[in-house]
Design an enzyme around this catalytic site. Structure first.
Site, PDB file in Angstrom:
ATOM      1  N   ASP A   1     -12.389   1.178   5.498  1.00 58.34           N
ATOM      2  CA  ASP A   1     -11.429   1.413   4.893  1.00 58.34           C
ATOM      3  C   ASP A   1     -10.325   2.090   5.123  1.00 58.34           C
ATOM      4  OD1 ASP A   1     -12.929   0.301   2.752  1.00 58.34           O
ATOM      5  OD2 ASP A   1     -14.083   2.193   2.322  1.00 58.34           O
TER       6      ASP A   1
ATOM      7  N   ASP B   1       0.775  -1.189  -0.164  1.00 53.03           N
ATOM      8  CA  ASP B   1       0.079   0.102  -0.102  1.00 53.03           C
ATOM      9  C   ASP B   1       0.698   1.315   0.005  1.00 53.03           C
ATOM     10  OD1 ASP B   1      -2.468   0.927  -0.115  1.00 53.03           O
ATOM     11  OD2 ASP B   1      -2.643   1.480   1.893  1.00 53.03           O
TER      12      ASP B   1
ATOM     13  N   ASP C   1      -4.092  -5.024  -4.788  1.00 53.29           N
ATOM     14  CA  ASP C   1      -3.220  -3.840  -5.016  1.00 53.29           C
ATOM     15  C   ASP C   1      -1.727  -3.977  -5.440  1.00 53.29           C
ATOM     16  OD1 ASP C   1      -5.160  -1.912  -4.407  1.00 53.29           O
ATOM     17  OD2 ASP C   1      -4.415  -1.789  -2.300  1.00 53.29           O
TER      18      ASP C   1
END
Length: 352
Positions: free
Chosen positions: A327, A138, A176
């Protein structure tokens, strides 16, 4: 995840919490082998109490995935029931009764995965696992973290594979990880290793006799299939069972299907799965564009998990992101992956 990259939310569950859940499941989850499923017994004093017994399995013919009777939503149902709040308990049941992804923590993957897959096997179902531990995860945003380096990741992955053993499992591989290389969020110096780790993970998990692996491939609101097919090839899509789209995002099932089919045509007609957990009202277009993916208001639960999609290229609709988990610390939410009952209630109220 993504921040200004128009992506999706992070969702990390502390390994210690998940490991406790696995132990509880092993202690009390009973078999449910009928085609329509039957309620498992209470998973013990650390779970959702006797009310968790009402959280049974879905019909195996169209939804073979295991419903965890000790998940956050099931515990919330028990808490509302204990408080005499039947209305909110009924709303959260919409989430608690569905199979959702188990995001594997960093600390003891073999024991954690073994707990989930054994509980699923006892119930006559299949575990849905999400691996989200790639190094430099991330790129420093809400869900930053991951394994310390490539060797640590390989050792962690080996634990996951051993925990699965010969039991049935579907694995969503590294949300991701691919996308953040394509969009430049992950520094170039880490790309070669990451491709090697993803390809190695596909190959290692493929050695398990009853495991299916789907590489994460973004969502219909981010870039185009033309930007993704070559990276998918480098990441080992040829040896994978397929790819996953819309993980933790809000793109409609129709848009996700179209996106997936375009991408499939470029990677050998591979099938794909769609995360429908929160896409019932589609994507959010209000507020700051760089954060319209993070805890957006007014969203709704999407299609319930099923393998009966009516489309030969779409293997399943899955709830990979667990509805009701934050989130990130935006729009008043707790940190990424934490249970947020108010948001869960909003999703349930808005769903059809």
């Amino acid at each position: 995840m993504y921040g200004s990259y128009n992506g999706r939310s992070g969702m990390v569950q502390a390994g210690a919490v998940a490991a406790v859940g696995a132990v509880l499941l092993l202690a009390g989850c009973s078999s449910s082998s009928g085609s329509s499923g039957s309620s498992g017994s209470s998973p013990g004093s650390g779970g959702a109490g006797k009310d968790a017994g009402a959280i049974g399995q879905r019909p195996r013919g169209s939804d073979p995935y295991w419903v965890n009777p000790d998940g956050n939503a099931a515990r919330q149902v028990a808490a509302y029931t204990k408080d005499g709040d039947g209305e909110n308990a009924g709303l959260i049941q919409k989430i608690a009764r569905q199979p959702v992804g188990e995001w594997i923590g960093p600390d003891d993957p073999e024991a954690e995965v073994k707990g989930f897959t054994e509980a699923a096997e006892k119930a006559g179902r299949e575990a849905l696992l999400v691996l989200y531990n790639i190094p430099h995860r991330d790129c420093g945003q809400f869900s930053k973290g991951g394994a310390a380096d490539g060797n640590a990741y390989r050792a962690w992955l080996e634990g996951v594979a051993k925990g699965i053993g010969d039991r049935r499992a579907t694995v969503i591989l590294e949300p991701d990880a691919l996308l953040h290389m394509v969009d430049g969020c992950t520094p170039q110096e880490f790309h070669e290793e990451r491709y090697d780790l993803l390809k190695g993970a596909v190959e290692r998990l493929g050695q398990q006799p009853d495991t299916r692996v789907y590489l994460d491939a973004g969502n219909a609101g981010w870039r185009t299939p033309d930007a993704l097919f070559q990276p998918l090839r480098r990441a080992g899509i040829a040896a994978a069972d397929g790819f996953a789209v819309n993980v933790s995002n809000f793109q409609t099932t129709e848009a996700s299907t179209d996106f997936g089919k375009q991408l499939s045509a470029k990677v050998g007609d591979k099938p794909f799965v769609i995360d429908t957990s929160r896409n019932g009202n589609g994507p959010y277009s209000g507020g700051a564009p760089e954060e319209n993916w993070c805890n957006p208001p007014g969203r709704a639960l999407g299609e319930t998990p099923t393998t009966d999609t009516g489309d030969e290229l779409v293997d399943a609709y899955l709830w990979v992101k667990r509805p009701g988990e934050s989130d990130g610390d935006c729009k008043g939410g707790p940190k990424a992956g934490d249970w947020w009952p108010e948001y869960a209630l909003g999703l349930a109220r808005a769903s059809k």
